[in-house]
Motif scaffolding. Structure first.
Motif, PDB file in Angstrom:
ATOM      1  N   LEU A  89       0.708  -5.245   3.060  1.00  8.98           N
ATOM      2  CA  LEU A  89       0.116  -4.081   2.415  1.00  8.98           C
ATOM      3  C   LEU A  89      -1.365  -4.280   2.112  1.00  8.98           C
ATOM      4  O   LEU A  89      -2.144  -3.331   2.137  1.00  8.98           O
ATOM      5  CB  LEU A  89       0.865  -3.764   1.122  1.00  8.98           C
ATOM      6  CG  LEU A  89       2.304  -3.247   1.273  1.00  8.98           C
ATOM      7  CD1 LEU A  89       2.882  -2.917  -0.100  1.00  8.98           C
ATOM      8  CD2 LEU A  89       2.349  -2.020   2.173  1.00  8.98           C
ATOM      9  N   ARG A  90      -1.768  -5.525   1.838  1.00  9.03           N
ATOM     10  CA  ARG A  90      -3.174  -5.767   1.499  1.00  9.03           C
ATOM     11  C   ARG A  90      -4.094  -5.474   2.685  1.00  9.03           C
ATOM     12  O   ARG A  90      -5.154  -4.864   2.518  1.00  9.03           O
ATOM     13  CB  ARG A  90      -3.368  -7.205   1.021  1.00  9.03           C
ATOM     14  CG  ARG A  90      -2.734  -7.481  -0.335  1.00  9.03           C
ATOM     15  CD  ARG A  90      -3.080  -8.874  -0.854  1.00  9.03           C
ATOM     16  NE  ARG A  90      -2.428  -9.148  -2.125  1.00  9.03           N
ATOM     17  CZ  ARG A  90      -2.873  -8.724  -3.296  1.00  9.03           C
ATOM     18  NH1 ARG A  90      -4.006  -8.035  -3.355  1.00  9.03           N
ATOM     19  NH2 ARG A  90      -2.226  -9.009  -4.407  1.00  9.03           N
ATOM     20  N   ALA A 121      -4.284  -2.246  -2.749  1.00 10.61           N
ATOM     21  CA  ALA A 121      -2.861  -2.379  -2.465  1.00 10.61           C
ATOM     22  C   ALA A 121      -2.036  -1.642  -3.511  1.00 10.61           C
ATOM     23  O   ALA A 121      -0.961  -1.101  -3.211  1.00 10.61           O
ATOM     24  CB  ALA A 121      -2.469  -3.856  -2.418  1.00 10.61           C
TER      25      ALA A 121
END
Length: 223
Positions: A36-37, A47
């Motif tokens: 996700l980052r 995020a």
């Protein structure tokens, strides 16, 4: 999962779309192991905002699936109901813009599992709907088994894409849009010939098979 179609203003909707589109590109490029980052960085957000909108990575992937399938469904519906050469040519001229979604579909098929199965099954259901719309519009011939025809065509489409991506693995890490253009130019003429003119000179093979199905011969075939 939180809704991917928020009603609290265009700014939030744009943020959701930006994250979703960035995820489609990143998942297609790196597979579903992408975190996700890195997706948040691609979208220019935190995020935390990704989690706020989608709840989890699984929720984000579901939103990506829904969007990719909706675009495919819309484009296929146009092709199935217009029967227009001009419309088809316009779609072919823009094939590169669908490269991120095509690559995303390849990654989903390669990954397998429940989500890939759901992706394929939804594509089959969508195919049945847009083929039915084409029949109703008088562009596509009716079928004795619409559901089976839709499944066959969906399998054929996805299977050929997966096979091509397997033997052209360089396309997955290189200029996928250019490679997709090459594929489109290569397969469109024979596909149109097959779909518009057919393959066999008559329907005797189908008729013989339909006679065979309810009463197959017993014992070894005659020499």
């Amino acid at each position: 999962m939180r809704s991917t179609e928020p009603s609290r203003g265009s700014a939030e909707a744009a943020s959701v779309e930006r994250i979703r589109d960035a995820a489609i590109v990143r998942f297609g490029r790196d597979g579903f192991s992408a975190g996700l980052r890195v997706i948040a960085a691609d979208a220019g957000v935190t995020a935390g905002l990704v989690v706020h909108h989608f709840g989890s990575k699984g929720g984000l992937r579901q939103a990506c699936d829904e969007h990719v399938l909706s675009v495919i469904r819309a484009e296929k519906l146009k092709a199935a109901t217009t029967g227009s050469a001009a419309g088809m040519i316009a779609q072919l001229a823009e094939v590169e813009q669908f490269a991120p979604m095509a690559l995303y579909a390849v990654r989903s098929l390669q990954t397998g599992g429940r989500l890939a199965t759901e992706f394929v099954e939804q594509m089959v259901r969508d195919a049945e709907q847009y083929l039915a719309a084409g029949v109703e519009a008088g562009v596509i011939k009716p079928s004795r088994d619409p559901a089976a025809r839709a499944r066959y065509l969906a399998y054929q489409s996805l299977g050929s894409l997966l096979l091509w991506a397997t033997i052209r693995s360089d396309a997955l890490t290189g200029d996928f849009a250019a490679a997709l253009r090459e594929l489109s130019d290569e397969v469109t003429p024979p596909a149109l010939e097959l779909f518009t003119q057919g393959l066999f000179v008559d329907r005797s093979m189908l008729d013989d098979y339909l006679m065979y199905v309810p009463d197959p011969p017993v014992g070894p075939a005659a020499p």
